[in-house]
Structure formats: structure tokens, C-alpha cells
Enzyme design. Structure first.
Site, short mmCIF file in Angstrom:
data_model
loop_
_atom_site.label_atom_id
_atom_site.label_comp_id
_atom_site.label_asym_id
_atom_site.label_seq_id
_atom_site.Cartn_x
_atom_site.Cartn_y
_atom_site.Cartn_z
N GLU A 181 -13.23 0.59 -7.84
CA GLU A 181 -13.69 -0.84 -8.22
C GLU A 181 -14.63 -1.48 -9.21
O GLU A 181 -14.49 -2.52 -9.63
CB GLU A 181 -14.81 -0.91 -6.65
CG GLU A 181 -13.89 -0.81 -5.92
CD GLU A 181 -13.15 -2.04 -5.30
OE1 GLU A 181 -12.54 -3.34 -5.12
OE2 GLU A 181 -11.82 -1.41 -4.30
N TYR A 191 -0.62 0.62 -1.24
CA TYR A 191 -2.21 0.90 -1.14
C TYR A 191 -2.33 0.31 0.14
O TYR A 191 -3.27 0.40 1.80
CB TYR A 191 -2.37 0.52 -1.73
CG TYR A 191 -3.95 0.11 -2.08
CD1 TYR A 191 -5.21 0.77 -2.37
CD2 TYR A 191 -4.65 -1.29 -1.42
CE1 TYR A 191 -6.42 1.38 -1.92
CE2 TYR A 191 -5.93 -1.76 -2.51
CZ TYR A 191 -6.71 -0.53 -1.72
OH TYR A 191 -8.43 -0.43 -1.79
N TRP A 224 -6.58 -6.51 -8.87
CA TRP A 224 -6.01 -5.05 -8.44
C TRP A 224 -5.55 -4.02 -8.32
O TRP A 224 -5.17 -3.21 -8.86
CB TRP A 224 -7.00 -5.19 -6.12
CG TRP A 224 -6.53 -3.53 -6.27
CD1 TRP A 224 -6.39 -3.06 -5.17
CD2 TRP A 224 -8.02 -2.73 -6.60
NE1 TRP A 224 -6.30 -1.75 -4.73
CE2 TRP A 224 -7.51 -1.36 -5.44
CE3 TRP A 224 -8.89 -2.10 -7.49
CZ2 TRP A 224 -8.11 -0.54 -5.50
CZ3 TRP A 224 -9.17 -1.61 -7.23
CH2 TRP A 224 -9.15 -0.08 -6.61
#
Length: 191
Positions: A39, A17, A47
Site C-alpha cells: 500500500e 485479487y 493498485w
């Protein structure tokens, strides 16, 4: 070996990522909607927790087609709340539906969600920061507070200033790769 931002050295999900997406300016509205949903889902979680479920989210939310998500009814919401592949938080799932509706309204007003976001950027260009370490990177900024306030006024939720700053970082509105990271210069040249 390439030096990365400290947060991206935990596992392959984060490395991939970080190296391919984080901080790269994104202009495709479907991808912007995806990051908005992810998000919001991440609020209160790591995350990495969301990255591991990203493909499940894509399947569960119809490839992040905001038109389809906006049309979700209570039956679909209940189906999502039974899906073990996503975060099964009612408020977060419901916010995805209401955010899809607000997203469409913004697109109707500005032509695209990307156009809307660019109105907040100086000259419509990404902000280039030069942080020495991740500890220098703020959790929120005056700009993320401004965007959050405007989005809330437009009916979005799970878009607080901290969430919006993470969104800004993810979609390349701001380049927060530390200066020692190999991606800092690469992302600085992107628009």
C-alpha cells in the site's frame, strides 16, 4: 455472471485479487506486513501497477519477512533501487526498512501486529459497510486518520489516512464491497 465492485473489472489481476483477498480479514502478521509495504508502494500509482509487480516484491523483500527487511543495510537498499521489478523510489524503499523496524516494535508491545490493529476496531471485529456504489466509498475516514496518526507516532511512514484506509479495505478491517457485489455478503460473515 457475478457482479463485482466496479474497480475490479479491468483485468485478471484485479478480478483474482478482488475475488480472493480484498476485504477478507487477514490475521497473519507476515501478510499484514506485505500489505503495509504494498500500500505504501502504491502511493501515487494505481493498485493494478502494484498487483502486476507483487511477485517481484515478494522476491525482492524476502517474502515480506519483516525481521529480514528490518536488517536491510545501504547495500541492500541500493540493490532494491536497481530492481526493475519493483517501484524504484528511494523514499518508499527506505520506508519499507523503517516500517519493518516499527512493525517489530508494535509486535513486541502487542504480541502481534494483528492484535494492535484490532484495538482500533469496535469489539475487535471488522466494520461492515453497505455502500450502493464505489462512488459512495470514502478515500479516508476518521478511523483511518486515527490509525495513521498513531502509526506515525510509532515511527511508521507512508501511512497517511488514505493509504491506511486502502490498507484497512485490503486486509478486511472494513468490508467495502458494494452491496450488489457477490463478495459483500461473503466477507460480511468473516471475522
Amino acid at each position: 455472471m457475478e457482479t463485482r465492485c466496479e474497480w475490479a473489472e479491468m483485468n485478471e489481476h484485479e478480478i483474482e485479487y478482488h475475488d480472493a483477498e480484498w476485504g477478507v480479514p487477514e490475521h497473519d502478521d507476515r501478510k499484514l506486513f506485505e500489505f503495509l509495504i504494498l500500500e505504501g508502494a502504491q502511493a501515487g500509482l494505481s493498485w493494478d501497477t502494484i498487483l502486476k509487480r507483487r511477485e517481484n516484491y515478494r522476491k525482492a523483500f524476502d517474502g515480506f519477512d519483516y525481521n529480514k527487511v528490518a536488517a536491510y543495510d545501504e547495500t541492500k537498499v541500493e540493490e532494491l533501487l536497481q530492481d526493475k521489478g519493483i517501484i524504484r523510489n528511494r523514499r518508499k524503499v527506505l520506508s519499507s526498512v523503517s516500517n519493518a523496524k516499527a512493525f517489530i516494535e508494535v509486535r513486541n508491545e502487542f504480541g502481534s501486529f494483528d492484535n494492535y490493529l484490532s484495538t482500533f476496531l469496535p469489539d475487535g471485529k471488522p466494520i461492515q459497510n453497505s455502500w450502493e456504489s464505489m462512488s459512495d466509498v470514502p478515500a479516508k475516514t476518521e478511523l483511518s486518520e486515527k490509525i495513521s496518526k498513531d502509526m506515525k507516532k510509532r515511527g511508521f511512514n507512508f501511512v497517511g489516512p488514505t493509504i491506511m484506509y486502502a490498507f484497512m479495505q485490503a486486509v478486511g478491517m472494513v468490508n467495502d464491497h458494494v452491496i450488489g457485489c457477490f463478495r459483500h455478503q461473503e466477507c460480511a460473515g468473516l471475522r
